[in-house]
Design an enzyme around this catalytic site. Structure first.
Site, PDB file in Angstrom:
ATOM      1  N   CYS A   1       0.755  -1.253  -0.064  1.00  0.00           N
ATOM      2  CA  CYS A   1      -0.150  -0.292   0.321  1.00  0.00           C
ATOM      3  C   CYS A   1       0.933   1.657  -0.319  1.00  0.00           C
ATOM      4  O   CYS A   1       1.629   1.509  -0.814  1.00  0.00           O
ATOM      5  CB  CYS A   1      -0.704  -0.045   1.302  1.00  0.00           C
ATOM      6  SG  CYS A   1      -2.788   1.261   1.066  1.00  0.00           S
TER       7      CYS A   1
ATOM      8  N   HIS B   1      -4.083  -5.401   0.833  1.00  0.00           N
ATOM      9  CA  HIS B   1      -2.823  -6.040   1.908  1.00  0.00           C
ATOM     10  C   HIS B   1      -3.259  -7.180   1.990  1.00  0.00           C
ATOM     11  O   HIS B   1      -4.353  -7.946   2.763  1.00  0.00           O
ATOM     12  CB  HIS B   1      -4.078  -5.055   2.925  1.00  0.00           C
ATOM     13  CG  HIS B   1      -3.568  -3.775   3.700  1.00  0.00           C
ATOM     14  ND1 HIS B   1      -2.620  -3.451   3.994  1.00  0.00           N
ATOM     15  CD2 HIS B   1      -4.089  -2.285   3.108  1.00  0.00           C
ATOM     16  CE1 HIS B   1      -2.788  -1.788   4.067  1.00  0.00           C
ATOM     17  NE2 HIS B   1      -3.457  -1.280   3.409  1.00  0.00           N
TER      18      HIS B   1
ATOM     19  N   GLU C   1      -1.913  -8.969   4.724  1.00  0.00           N
ATOM     20  CA  GLU C   1      -1.768  -9.451   5.658  1.00  0.00           C
ATOM     21  C   GLU C   1      -3.458  -9.484   6.073  1.00  0.00           C
ATOM     22  O   GLU C   1      -3.436 -10.266   7.033  1.00  0.00           O
ATOM     23  CB  GLU C   1      -1.511  -8.496   6.210  1.00  0.00           C
ATOM     24  CG  GLU C   1      -1.561  -6.583   6.553  1.00  0.00           C
ATOM     25  CD  GLU C   1      -1.496  -6.121   5.842  1.00  0.00           C
ATOM     26  OE1 GLU C   1      -1.098  -6.076   4.494  1.00  0.00           O
ATOM     27  OE2 GLU C   1      -1.381  -5.373   5.926  1.00  0.00           O
TER      28      GLU C   1
ATOM     29  N   SER D   1       2.246 -10.237  38.559  1.00  0.00           N
ATOM     30  CA  SER D   1       1.188 -10.506  38.084  1.00  0.00           C
ATOM     31  C   SER D   1      -0.072 -10.992  38.226  1.00  0.00           C
ATOM     32  O   SER D   1      -1.268 -10.299  38.868  1.00  0.00           O
ATOM     33  CB  SER D   1       0.630  -8.719  37.261  1.00  0.00           C
ATOM     34  OG  SER D   1       0.371  -9.835  36.070  1.00  0.00           O
ATOM     35  N   GLY D   2       0.507 -12.021  38.170  1.00  0.00           N
ATOM     36  CA  GLY D   2      -1.152 -12.517  38.332  1.00  0.00           C
ATOM     37  C   GLY D   2      -1.405 -12.562  36.598  1.00  0.00           C
ATOM     38  O   GLY D   2      -2.180 -14.108  36.387  1.00  0.00           O
TER      39      GLY D   2
ATOM     40  N   VAL E   1      -1.014 -13.744  32.121  1.00  0.00           N
ATOM     41  CA  VAL E   1      -0.784 -14.610  31.354  1.00  0.00           C
ATOM     42  C   VAL E   1       0.873 -13.982  31.790  1.00  0.00           C
ATOM     43  O   VAL E   1       2.050 -15.328  31.248  1.00  0.00           O
ATOM     44  CB  VAL E   1      -1.318 -14.855  30.470  1.00  0.00           C
ATOM     45  CG1 VAL E   1      -0.231 -15.729  29.509  1.00  0.00           C
ATOM     46  CG2 VAL E   1      -2.217 -14.691  30.171  1.00  0.00           C
ATOM     47  N   ASP E   2       1.381 -13.335  31.361  1.00  0.00           N
ATOM     48  CA  ASP E   2       2.831 -12.531  30.864  1.00  0.00           C
ATOM     49  C   ASP E   2       3.899 -13.062  31.544  1.00  0.00           C
ATOM     50  O   ASP E   2       4.992 -13.587  31.576  1.00  0.00           O
ATOM     51  CB  ASP E   2       2.591 -11.365  30.648  1.00  0.00           C
ATOM     52  CG  ASP E   2       1.520 -10.867  29.070  1.00  0.00           C
ATOM     53  OD1 ASP E   2       1.463 -12.102  28.528  1.00  0.00           O
ATOM     54  OD2 ASP E   2       1.609  -9.917  28.995  1.00  0.00           O
ATOM     55  N   SER E   3       3.844 -12.482  33.024  1.00  0.00           N
ATOM     56  CA  SER E   3       4.036 -12.315  34.436  1.00  0.00           C
ATOM     57  C   SER E   3       4.995 -13.769  34.609  1.00  0.00           C
ATOM     58  O   SER E   3       5.922 -14.074  34.848  1.00  0.00           O
ATOM     59  CB  SER E   3       3.942 -11.694  35.240  1.00  0.00           C
ATOM     60  OG  SER E   3       3.016 -12.007  35.437  1.00  0.00           O
ATOM     61  N   THR E   4       3.285 -14.917  34.694  1.00  0.00           N
ATOM     62  CA  THR E   4       3.676 -16.138  34.848  1.00  0.00           C
ATOM     63  C   THR E   4       4.645 -16.983  33.428  1.00  0.00           C
ATOM     64  O   THR E   4       4.830 -18.040  34.155  1.00  0.00           O
ATOM     65  CB  THR E   4       2.007 -16.922  35.059  1.00  0.00           C
ATOM     66  OG1 THR E   4       1.491 -16.069  35.504  1.00  0.00           O
ATOM     67  CG2 THR E   4       2.101 -18.118  35.619  1.00  0.00           C
TER      68      THR E   4
END
Ligand code: XMP
Length: 563
Positions: A85, A207, A209, A261-262, A264-267
């Protein structure tokens, strides 16, 4: 490992280009459109070899000079370049062609026809490989394994194809840059696919994608595998191997502290650190602020113990947080108070733990977090809400000292989920909806009190449990179909009846949205039956709630959280 570099000129779909290519098994990195292409970027960085460059779309027009200008070296490196594009318009403009406004913006599904009757020797190899992405007879697997490519000695065939593409542009090429040839034309008569006859340079006005583009993934694969010659090398297994090989040497004998933090990411970050460094060196700190979901602390600590955590520090600081929030009603004032207290408690507890100055600090930062906070990519750090967890003096000091570990900083959210499963994290945690750093405080407009937190925790857990139990017509749990769901306790009471008695209960709002990344969101179109039953269950169970409403605002104009 092969890498494709994506230069971001501000399109909404830049992230999606990266995701599609990663899903094809090739590592991608996104940099601002005007990033200087330094040695380490060109070498690929972190063990990767740069194989091609993609120029993204943009809301800008090339002729207004408002957009970012790419480093000229992209045209001097001999690497394949694909302009999408605006990216195509950018290449055309930079290389001496013409771009002008369309009489009417072209938006939505547009037919594209591809025709290549005559190909020179040079295009035959390269351009045919690229165009084969649009040939409905060639399956994706063949493109990935490079089995679709012409062999030496083959005759250059005529090529034709037609497909539907997703377009969104107000400008068009009115003159191709020297050396380019047009291979595809939109139903409205404008250039849709171009390629250079001598150099590995390609452009698409649509596009690939976007899911609405037929053969879009195949077109990207044809560029990545056919033109750039990439080999699949990006997988979560490889990622884990790489982290386990590199992290111990970097950290040495020093301890590493991760704030949990509890979510997903930090776990997942915790599980990865435990795997790479072992449980002695890894310290996990979790603050129970009193603004967490029901049974959060128990769930988090059980999960981390199961993953082998030994040095788990749970800090109970509910009273401190509630007292810092006392009397505050303004959303930004509440966020600031929470952010400041997080930092204060963190520093105090760190001092109490007696970890040495050489200690590393780990964070569960994702690739998209870096992009949104403007640290990594793009210049889109537009402050709508202050996300308190993006920076703190401790993080800044550790960053300056080169002692920050962000083991997920090259991953997208669903890659983190994949990694979580690979590391053996409970499916319940891996599938969890996002939860904001300031917790329930941003779901209780007005002053936050312990009593309100209790009411909201109860109502929210009923809502979420029901979403997990109930099925959509497609057979999935509603929880899995929804990207994020939660309850909000409004600062309003309303009149009702319970038996023969007048009741003056709180009003609760339910929120459930679908989204790809939280940047935009649509309201989840609940079957009415589910909403009605959930509402009854909540008002029957949580005695302080007298009325339930459903929030039907998309983002934009609303945000996902209420504050
Ligand atoms: P908004 O409300 O900005 O939310 O549309 C987008 C996503 O971000 C989450 N959110 C936060 N996450 N700290 C966080 O870690 C915050 O301060 C914060 N504020 C919003 C929100 O839950 C949604 O997933």
């Amino acid at each position: 490992m092969d890498k494709i570099l994506i230069l971001d000129f501000g399109s909404q779909t830049t992230q999606l280009i990266g995701r599609r290519i990663r899903d094809l098994g090739v590592y991608t990195e996104i940099l601002p459109g005007d990033a200087a292409l330094t040695g380490s970027i060109l070498r690929g960085g972190k063990g990767a070899a740069l194989k091609g460059i993609i120029l993204s779309g943009s809301p800008e027009s090339v002729y207004t000079n408002a957009g970012a200008v790419p480093d000229r070296r992209i045209y001097e490196l001999g690497l394949p370049v694909l302009g999408i594009c605006y990216g195509l318009q950018r290449m055309t403009w930079d290389l001496g062609g013409k771009v002008e406004p369309l009489p009417k913006r072209e938006y939505g599904r547009v037919g594209v026809s591809v025709a290549a009757e005559k190909m020179d020797e040079a295009d035959f190899g390269r351009t045919l490989k690229f165009l084969s992405g649009f040939d409905a007879n060639i399956p994706l697997s063949l493109i990935i394994s490079a089995g679709a490519w012409p062999q030496p000695g083959d005759q250059a065939p005529a090529f034709s194809a037609a497909f539907t593409a997703w377009m969104s542009h107000g400008d068009t090429l009115t003159q191709l840059a020297p050396g380019f040839r047009q291979y595809g034309t939109s139903g409205t008569g404008y250039p849709a696919i171009v390629a250079h006859t001598q150099k590995p340079w390609f452009g698409l006005q649509f596009h690939p994608e976007a899911t609405h583009t037929e053969r879009g993934t195949e077109a990207l694969a044809a560029f990545v595998f056919g033109v750039c010659g990439c080999v699949q090398g990006w997988s979560m297994e490889k990622y884990v191997e790489e982290i386990c090989a590199s992290l111990p040497g970097w950290v040495g004998e020093n301890p590493v502290l991760l704030l949990i933090s509890g979510g997903v990411d930090s776990t997942v970050a915790g599980a990865l650190l435990l795997k790479a460094l072992g449980s002695e060196k890894v310290h996990l700190m979790y603050m129970d602020t009193g603004l967490m979901r029901k049974n959060e602390t128990e769930i988090v600590s059980a999960n981390l113990k199961r993953l082998g955590a030994k040095n788990l520090h749970i800090i109970h600081c509910e009273a401190e947080f509630l007292s810092a929030l006392k009397g505050l009603e303004d959303p930004e004032a509440k966020r600031r108070a929470i952010g400041d207290l997080f930092i204060k408690v963190q520093e105090r507890e760190l001092a109490r733990l007696g970890l040495p100055d050489s200690c590393f600090l780990a964070q569960g930062t994702l690739y998209t977090d870096l992009i949104e906070s403007g640290k990594g990519v793009g210049k889109k750090a537009h402050l709508i809400k202050s996300h308190h967890n993006v920076g703190s003096p401790l993080v800044d000091a550790k960053r300056r000292a080169g002692r920050i570990i962000e083991p997920l900083d090259r991953l997208y959210k669903d890659e983190v989920r994949k990694l979580g499963r690979l590391l053996g994290i409970d499916e319940d945690i891996v599938r969890r909806h996002p939860f904001p750093g300031p917790g329930l405080a941003v779901r209780i407009p007005g002053e936050v009190t312990r009593e309100k937190c209790e009411i909201l925790r109860e109502a929210d857990s009923i809502f979420i449990d029901e979403l997990k139990k109930r099925r959509s017509p497609a057979g999935n749990s509603l929880y899995d179909e929804i990207w994020q769901a939660f309850a909000v306790l409004l600062p309003i009471r309303s009149v009702g009846v319970a038996g023969d008695v007048r009741k003056y209960g709180w009003v609760l709002a339910l929120r459930a949205i679908t989204s790809a990344d939280g940047m935009t969101a649509d309201v989840y179109p609940f079957p009415a039956k589910d909403l009605l039953e959930i509402s009854t269950l909540i008002t029957n169970t949580v005695k302080d709630i007298g009325r339930v409403t459903y929030d039907i605002s998309s983002k934009p104009p609303a945000t996902i959280e209420w504050e």
